[in-house]
Motif scaffolding. Sequence first.
Motif, PDB file in Angstrom:
ATOM      1  N   ARG A 256       0.875  -1.165   0.000  1.00 15.54           N
ATOM      2  CA  ARG A 256       0.000   0.000   0.000  1.00 15.54           C
ATOM      3  C   ARG A 256       0.911   1.213   0.000  1.00 15.54           C
ATOM      4  NH1 ARG A 256      -3.707   2.538   4.826  1.00 15.54           N
ATOM      5  NH2 ARG A 256      -4.301   4.399   3.659  1.00 15.54           N
TER       6      ARG A 256
ATOM      7  N   GLY B  60       1.087   5.639  -0.893  1.00 19.63           N
ATOM      8  CA  GLY B  60       0.212   6.788  -1.001  1.00 19.63           C
ATOM      9  C   GLY B  60       0.951   8.097  -0.920  1.00 19.63           C
TER      10      GLY B  60
ATOM     11  N   ALA C 116       0.147  11.104   2.873  1.00 20.23           N
ATOM     12  CA  ALA C 116      -0.865  10.071   3.148  1.00 20.23           C
ATOM     13  C   ALA C 116      -0.329   9.084   4.174  1.00 20.23           C
ATOM     14  CB  ALA C 116      -1.257   9.355   1.861  1.00 20.23           C
ATOM     15  N   ASN C 117       0.918   8.718   4.027  1.00 16.08           N
ATOM     16  CA  ASN C 117       1.541   7.779   4.945  1.00 16.08           C
ATOM     17  C   ASN C 117       1.629   8.359   6.355  1.00 16.08           C
ATOM     18  OD1 ASN C 117       3.327   5.927   6.208  1.00 16.08           O
ATOM     19  ND2 ASN C 117       4.088   5.353   4.198  1.00 16.08           N
TER      20      ASN C 117
ATOM     21  N   PHE D 210      -1.369   2.085   7.041  1.00 13.25           N
ATOM     22  CA  PHE D 210      -0.345   1.619   6.109  1.00 13.25           C
ATOM     23  C   PHE D 210       0.381   0.411   6.690  1.00 13.25           C
ATOM     24  CE2 PHE D 210      -1.075   5.516   3.912  1.00 13.25           C
ATOM     25  CZ  PHE D 210      -0.544   5.372   2.644  1.00 13.25           C
TER      26      PHE D 210
ATOM     27  N   THR E  79       7.131   1.422   1.858  1.00 15.66           N
ATOM     28  CA  THR E  79       5.984   2.274   1.601  1.00 15.66           C
ATOM     29  C   THR E  79       6.420   3.710   1.399  1.00 15.66           C
ATOM     30  OG1 THR E  79       5.615   2.584   3.960  1.00 15.66           O
ATOM     31  CG2 THR E  79       4.380   0.828   2.878  1.00 15.66           C
TER      32      THR E  79
END
Length: 166
Positions: free
Chosen positions: A73, A75, A79-80, A87, A116
């Motif tokens: 995932r 982002g 976003a993380n 996440f 990520t």
Amino acid sequence: FGSSLEFHVMCDDVVLVTGGRGLVGRALQAVKDKWDAEWHFVHSGDADLTDLASTHTLFEAVKPTVVIHLAARVGGLFANMADQIGFFEQNLAINQNVVKCCHAHDVARAIFCLSTCVFPAVVELPMNEKHIQSDFLLNREWEVCDMAVKDPRIHRTRDTRIRSVC
């Protein structure tokens, strides 16, 4: 893949690449013809790797002998930072399911490339490859996921060799 990663694929190998539409997946697609094997590049639309049953279904359909696990995932930085637990939980579920399926489906070799978000907290710009992992990473769950894959209890999988490339 760079010279620091030794990678062997035989002509009879069936290679499953998760995260096949991501940055590294697309780079691998561009050079896959160097290895004579059957390649399967999958993305989130092909299987929900956060769901164990869906992951098993993918492995049953492809029947891989080699897995290159790139899926996560993602982002972006903000976003993380806004949903670190989300996440972490989703990426941990994805990684656990892929490890379980490698074991259950007798995968001979597996490479895990997990991240990520890999932005160092302090870096000179423009940033290049030498800056990756050169300082404290903003994204701590990356390190926890990496530790989970390297956990010796996970390595009790028949002949499967798992490498974490970080």
